[in-house]
Design an enzyme around this catalytic site. Sequence first.
Site, PDB file in Angstrom:
ATOM      1  CB  CYS A 175      34.227  33.179  42.447  1.00 46.49           C
ATOM      2  SG  CYS A 175      35.160  33.007  41.539  1.00 46.49           S
TER       3      CYS A 175
HETATM    4  N1  NDP Z   1      35.362  39.553  41.387  1.00 49.63           N
HETATM    5  C1  NDP Z   1      35.618  38.520  40.415  1.00 49.63           C
HETATM    6  O1  NDP Z   1      36.128  37.866  40.659  1.00 49.63           O
HETATM    7  C2  NDP Z   1      34.343  38.497  39.290  1.00 49.63           C
HETATM    8  C3  NDP Z   1      33.416  39.059  39.675  1.00 49.63           C
HETATM    9  N2  NDP Z   1      32.363  38.798  38.496  1.00 49.63           N
HETATM   10  C4  NDP Z   1      31.010  39.809  38.415  1.00 49.63           C
HETATM   11  O2  NDP Z   1      30.115  39.135  37.360  1.00 49.63           O
HETATM   12  C5  NDP Z   1      29.492  40.411  36.842  1.00 49.63           C
HETATM   13  C6  NDP Z   1      29.502  40.414  35.475  1.00 49.63           C
HETATM   14  O3  NDP Z   1      31.037  40.866  35.003  1.00 49.63           O
HETATM   15  P1  NDP Z   1      31.239  41.238  33.452  1.00 49.63           P
HETATM   16  O4  NDP Z   1      31.030  39.819  32.564  1.00 49.63           O
HETATM   17  O5  NDP Z   1      32.573  41.772  33.474  1.00 49.63           O
HETATM   18  O6  NDP Z   1      30.335  42.311  33.071  1.00 49.63           O
HETATM   19  P2  NDP Z   1      29.367  42.405  31.591  1.00 49.63           P
HETATM   20  O7  NDP Z   1      28.825  41.057  31.453  1.00 49.63           O
HETATM   21  O8  NDP Z   1      28.713  43.683  32.015  1.00 49.63           O
HETATM   22  O9  NDP Z   1      30.727  42.457  30.635  1.00 49.63           O
HETATM   23  C7  NDP Z   1      31.099  43.880  30.548  1.00 49.63           C
HETATM   24  C8  NDP Z   1      32.177  43.986  29.222  1.00 49.63           C
HETATM   25  O10 NDP Z   1      33.262  43.254  29.328  1.00 49.63           O
HETATM   26  C9  NDP Z   1      33.515  42.554  28.516  1.00 49.63           C
HETATM   27  N3  NDP Z   1      34.078  41.385  29.229  1.00 49.63           N
HETATM   28  C10 NDP Z   1      33.890  40.838  30.369  1.00 49.63           C
HETATM   29  N4  NDP Z   1      34.720  39.925  30.633  1.00 49.63           N
HETATM   30  C11 NDP Z   1      35.847  39.935  29.926  1.00 49.63           C
HETATM   31  C12 NDP Z   1      37.076  39.387  29.663  1.00 49.63           C
HETATM   32  N5  NDP Z   1      37.576  38.544  30.827  1.00 49.63           N
HETATM   33  N6  NDP Z   1      37.913  40.024  28.638  1.00 49.63           N
HETATM   34  C13 NDP Z   1      37.468  40.902  27.763  1.00 49.63           C
HETATM   35  N7  NDP Z   1      36.410  41.491  28.024  1.00 49.63           N
HETATM   36  C14 NDP Z   1      35.509  40.991  29.099  1.00 49.63           C
HETATM   37  C15 NDP Z   1      32.298  42.090  28.044  1.00 49.63           C
HETATM   38  O11 NDP Z   1      32.057  41.392  26.709  1.00 49.63           O
HETATM   39  P3  NDP Z   1      31.756  39.816  26.473  1.00 49.63           P
HETATM   40  O12 NDP Z   1      30.855  39.369  27.484  1.00 49.63           O
HETATM   41  O13 NDP Z   1      31.489  39.685  25.199  1.00 49.63           O
HETATM   42  O14 NDP Z   1      33.221  38.997  26.789  1.00 49.63           O
HETATM   43  C16 NDP Z   1      31.384  43.141  28.196  1.00 49.63           C
HETATM   44  O15 NDP Z   1      31.571  43.925  27.077  1.00 49.63           O
HETATM   45  C17 NDP Z   1      30.039  41.743  37.482  1.00 49.63           C
HETATM   46  O16 NDP Z   1      29.073  42.147  38.426  1.00 49.63           O
HETATM   47  C18 NDP Z   1      31.290  41.166  38.246  1.00 49.63           C
HETATM   48  O17 NDP Z   1      31.757  41.755  39.436  1.00 49.63           O
HETATM   49  C19 NDP Z   1      32.548  38.156  37.463  1.00 49.63           C
HETATM   50  C20 NDP Z   1      33.492  37.225  37.360  1.00 49.63           C
HETATM   51  C21 NDP Z   1      34.796  37.310  38.070  1.00 49.63           C
HETATM   52  N1  LIG Z   2      33.963  34.998  39.812  1.00 45.71           N
HETATM   53  C1  LIG Z   2      32.900  35.500  40.130  1.00 45.71           C
HETATM   54  N2  LIG Z   2      32.822  36.194  41.310  1.00 45.71           N
HETATM   55  C2  LIG Z   2      31.624  36.891  41.571  1.00 45.71           C
HETATM   56  C3  LIG Z   2      30.411  36.633  41.111  1.00 45.71           C
HETATM   57  N3  LIG Z   2      29.508  37.419  41.632  1.00 45.71           N
HETATM   58  C4  LIG Z   2      30.244  38.065  42.595  1.00 45.71           C
HETATM   59  N4  LIG Z   2      31.601  37.935  42.590  1.00 45.71           N
HETATM   60  C5  LIG Z   2      32.532  38.461  43.552  1.00 45.71           C
HETATM   61  O1  LIG Z   2      32.482  37.806  44.710  1.00 45.71           O
HETATM   62  C6  LIG Z   2      32.395  38.862  45.609  1.00 45.71           C
HETATM   63  C7  LIG Z   2      31.822  38.307  47.042  1.00 45.71           C
HETATM   64  O2  LIG Z   2      32.475  37.322  47.537  1.00 45.71           O
HETATM   65  P1  LIG Z   2      32.287  36.423  49.125  1.00 45.71           P
HETATM   66  O3  LIG Z   2      33.586  35.670  49.091  1.00 45.71           O
HETATM   67  O4  LIG Z   2      32.386  37.666  50.281  1.00 45.71           O
HETATM   68  O5  LIG Z   2      30.877  35.887  48.801  1.00 45.71           O
HETATM   69  C8  LIG Z   2      31.608  39.945  44.980  1.00 45.71           C
HETATM   70  O6  LIG Z   2      31.930  41.156  45.688  1.00 45.71           O
HETATM   71  C9  LIG Z   2      32.393  39.720  43.736  1.00 45.71           C
HETATM   72  O7  LIG Z   2      33.438  40.601  43.554  1.00 45.71           O
HETATM   73  C10 LIG Z   2      30.447  35.595  39.976  1.00 45.71           C
HETATM   74  O8  LIG Z   2      29.476  35.281  39.462  1.00 45.71           O
HETATM   75  N5  LIG Z   2      31.765  35.208  39.701  1.00 45.71           N
END
Ligand code: NDP
Ligand SMILES: Nc1nc2c(ncn2[C@@H]2O[C@H](COP(=O)(O)O)[C@@H](O)[C@H]2O)c(=O)[nH]1
Length: 327
Positions: A175
């Site tokens: 992340c």
């Molecule tokens: N657990 C974590 O800390 C994190 C996990 N991830 C992982 O990365 C993957 C992609 O995630 P994600 O970008 O949500 O999925 P998507 O790219 O499918 O986006 C989903 C929708 O949510 C919108 N969106 C995404 N982030 C935001 C935001 N911060 N505010 C408002 N709208 C938002 C996007 O629009 P637009 O792209 O136009 O904004 C899109 O319409 C997932 O698998 C997720 O679990 C990603 C970051 C943090």
């Molecule tokens: N900020 C982001 N978080 C992400 C992304 N892809 C996955 N994830 C999150 O990390 C955990 C796994 O964490 P780990 O410490 O066990 O390796 C996963 O389940 C998601 O919630 C990303 O691209 N950006």
Amino acid sequence: MENVFDYEDIQLVPNKCIVESRSECDTSIQFGNHTFRLPVVPANMQTIIDEKIAMYLAENGYFYIMHRFQPEARKAFIERMQEKGLVTSISVGVKPEEYTFIEELKQQELVPDYITIDIAHGHSNAVIRMIQHIKTHIPETFVIAGNVGTPEAVRELENAGADATKVGIGPGKVCITKIKTGFGTGGWQLAALRLCGKAATKPIIADGGIRTHGDIAKSVRFGASMVMIGSLFAGHDESPGEVKEVDGKVVKEYFGSASEFQKGERKNVEGKKMFVEHKGKLQDTLIEMEQDLQSAISYAGGDTLDALRHVDYVVVKNSIFNGDKVY
Ligand SMILES: NC(=O)C1=CN([C@@H]2O[C@H](COP(=O)(O)OP(=O)(O)OC[C@H]3O[C@@H](n4cnc5c(N)ncnc54)[C@H](OP(=O)(O)O)[C@@H]3O)[C@@H](O)[C@H]2O)C=CC1
Ligand SMILES: Nc1nc2c(ncn2[C@@H]2O[C@H](COP(=O)(O)O)[C@@H](O)[C@H]2O)c(=O)[nH]1
């Protein structure tokens, strides 16, 4: 905010043992309508799980969540799992086509046991609308919604109909959300889990930041019913992803779901790629996790996971490894 700590700052305090052998300790957990061998689920990421691993996990009594990055493969996947009488567990996003996908699942009688709404910032109307859409069309499906990092978000998603919430914004190994945006629970994930756990009326999944097997026991202590793990599951024989040799060592790729490798473009990138050392068979890691958790339960003075939920703990800021790098 007070009482902020992370996994490495905490040690659980032992109680008198009540078992003759660690093998008497039961690590199973009921989650939804099913009972699983471990309170652990590999992350729903493309370099962590594929159909073969999902099938292996389901056949052997472990929980799994298939990722959502091959959307067109999901129906056939559900069909194959259902034919074998296995638990079906998939992920969805929130884009318009996902609404149609849910309706089609109902029409084609491909209703999964579990659906995870997998979004970076889960405390949003987009996720609330998707929870409601799933619950309107396929109410029998257990809905996991996330990711969130606050008690308010847990309550709001639960009130919208989520059966479980997933906690963790930015503590993951690949992340970079914390660096790119300044937000998240990175560095205080365990404390955030504690706060969310106190607010939750339904199960929560701790997601991200697990670096040792002991962190699983700590997650359960601070309120988790299930623990999602990425990096510890990366790099196995079975793990999807590129393999290469660096300085004579075999390594395997592990990349974030919001990395450019996943997205295919450099837009809103919040994840990176790394290579992890090859770790051998997935089965061996799962067995070791189970044994370590059995041992943790014995130190808690019980013989089921519940014993962990009530143990005392101390905060030993940054000192439990005495300077040793163990991961
Ligand atoms: N657990 C974590 O800390 C994190 C996990 N991830 C992982 O990365 C993957 C992609 O995630 P994600 O970008 O949500 O999925 P998507 O790219 O499918 O986006 C989903 C929708 O949510 C919108 N969106 C995404 N982030 C935001 C935001 N911060 N505010 C408002 N709208 C938002 C996007 O629009 P637009 O792209 O136009 O904004 C899109 O319409 C997932 O698998 C997720 O679990 C990603 C970051 C943090
Ligand atoms: N900020 C982001 N978080 C992400 C992304 N892809 C996955 N994830 C999150 O990390 C955990 C796994 O964490 P780990 O410490 O066990 O390796 C996963 O389940 C998601 O919630 C990303 O691209 N950006």
